[in-house]
Design a protein around this motif. Structure first.
Motif, PDB file in Angstrom:
ATOM      1  N   UNK A 162      10.472  13.750  -6.737  1.00  0.00           N
ATOM      2  CA  UNK A 162      10.146  13.242  -8.162  1.00  0.00           C
ATOM      3  C   UNK A 162       9.224  11.913  -8.001  1.00  0.00           C
ATOM      4  N   UNK A 163       9.724  10.841  -7.147  1.00  0.00           N
ATOM      5  CA  UNK A 163       8.687   9.684  -6.663  1.00  0.00           C
ATOM      6  C   UNK A 163       7.553  10.160  -6.451  1.00  0.00           C
ATOM      7  N   UNK A 164       7.342  11.086  -5.258  1.00  0.00           N
ATOM      8  CA  UNK A 164       6.152  11.191  -4.941  1.00  0.00           C
ATOM      9  C   UNK A 164       5.279  11.943  -5.894  1.00  0.00           C
ATOM     10  N   UNK A 165       5.768  12.845  -6.845  1.00  0.00           N
ATOM     11  CA  UNK A 165       5.124  13.313  -7.987  1.00  0.00           C
ATOM     12  C   UNK A 165       4.545  12.319  -8.848  1.00  0.00           C
ATOM     13  N   UNK A 166       5.659  11.326  -9.264  1.00  0.00           N
ATOM     14  CA  UNK A 166       5.229  10.384 -10.225  1.00  0.00           C
ATOM     15  C   UNK A 166       4.034   9.420  -9.598  1.00  0.00           C
ATOM     16  N   UNK A 167       4.202   8.810  -8.347  1.00  0.00           N
ATOM     17  CA  UNK A 167       3.549   8.295  -7.689  1.00  0.00           C
ATOM     18  C   UNK A 167       2.034   8.899  -7.845  1.00  0.00           C
ATOM     19  N   UNK A 168       1.865  10.059  -7.455  1.00  0.00           N
ATOM     20  CA  UNK A 168       0.625  10.482  -7.592  1.00  0.00           C
ATOM     21  C   UNK A 168       0.068  10.512  -8.966  1.00  0.00           C
ATOM     22  N   UNK A 169       0.835  10.869  -9.803  1.00  0.00           N
ATOM     23  CA  UNK A 169       0.387  10.953 -11.364  1.00  0.00           C
ATOM     24  C   UNK A 169      -0.143   9.406 -11.615  1.00  0.00           C
ATOM     25  N   UNK A 170       0.643   8.655 -11.185  1.00  0.00           N
ATOM     26  CA  UNK A 170       0.249   7.263 -11.502  1.00  0.00           C
ATOM     27  C   UNK A 170      -1.415   6.871 -10.982  1.00  0.00           C
ATOM     28  N   UNK A 171      -1.459   7.168  -9.695  1.00  0.00           N
ATOM     29  CA  UNK A 171      -2.872   6.716  -9.252  1.00  0.00           C
ATOM     30  C   UNK A 171      -3.918   7.643 -10.012  1.00  0.00           C
ATOM     31  N   UNK A 172      -3.596   8.845 -10.246  1.00  0.00           N
ATOM     32  CA  UNK A 172      -4.529   9.743 -11.047  1.00  0.00           C
ATOM     33  C   UNK A 172      -4.709   9.218 -12.292  1.00  0.00           C
ATOM     34  N   UNK A 173      -3.758   8.492 -12.897  1.00  0.00           N
ATOM     35  CA  UNK A 173      -3.886   8.029 -14.481  1.00  0.00           C
ATOM     36  C   UNK A 173      -4.569   6.818 -14.469  1.00  0.00           C
TER      37      UNK A 173
END
Length: 213
Positions: free
Chosen positions: A6-17
């Motif tokens: 979950x942390x990795x997924x949300x981290x990647x989403x934050x970078x893309x956002x």
């Protein structure tokens, strides 16, 4: 393991956002460099709606990227104020986006797709805000994750648009499909994740019971 994923997924989403927010901010300039084809006529016909939609979306993308990691400890004050700003930005952008959807150049299918996104985004964000106001914080988090998944449609839209030529479809045909594909899978995936793993969905202790402890 679930927390790591979950942390990795949300981290990647934050970078893309954050990347999409930076790129999208060009629409706030007086002369927009390299506008996407669907935006050209809307900038000319509805400039204030475009500014409201893009401005609110940029703020929502930037603030939403940090909300899931600022809800505990001394960062809670930031979380509350940034959350209020996030909600306002989402609502402004959703209303403007709905207006732009009504005038989509790709026709009624695109209107339905992007209009549905605007309604779902507005509704999920309002529900998340209401759950926070009433102290139902587990449900608040779940609704705000849904809201974030719809905010993230700005990212999936920009990932999909360059792929249209690869499909061999005419741009308008691909754009109509993307008007749904940019957000419906996001919402379904998040809903499946919430149902499988939850997000502290159980009943919350009342402030009174916490004080007694």
């Amino acid at each position: 393991m679930t927390r790591v994923i979950a942390t990795t997924m949300f981290g990647l989403m934050a970078v893309l956002a954050l990347g999409v927010a930076l790129v999208s901010a060009r629409y706030l300039l007086p002369a927009v460099p390299f506008p996407a084809p669907p935006m050209v006529s809307q900038i000319a016909d509805w400039p204030m709606a475009v500014l409201a939609h893009v401005g609110g979306g940029v703020v929502a993308l930037v603030l939403g990227s940090f909300q899931l990691v600022t809800r505990r400890g001394p960062r809670r004050i930031w979380h509350r104020w940034a959350g209020r700003t996030y909600v306002l930005a989402c609502l402004i952008s959703a209303v403007a986006g709905f207006w732009l959807a009504l005038h989509a150049s790709a026709g009624p299918v695109a209107t339905a797709g992007f209009g549905g996104l605007a309604v779902a985004w507005f509704s999920a964000t309002v529900m998340g805000w209401r759950k926070a106001v009433t102290g139902e914080f587990a449900q608040h988090r779940r609704w705000m994750i849904r809201s974030l998944s719809l905010t993230f449609a700005a990212v999936t839209l920009r990932i999909m648009l360059p792929m249209i030529p690869l499909t061999g479809l005419e741009f308008d045909v691909g754009y109509r499909a993307i008007s749904f594909l940019c957000w419906v899978p996001n919402l379904l995936l998040v809903e499946a994740w919430l149902r499988l793993f939850g997000w502290e969905a159980g009943p919350q202790p009342s402030p009174y019971s916490m004080k007694r402890r």
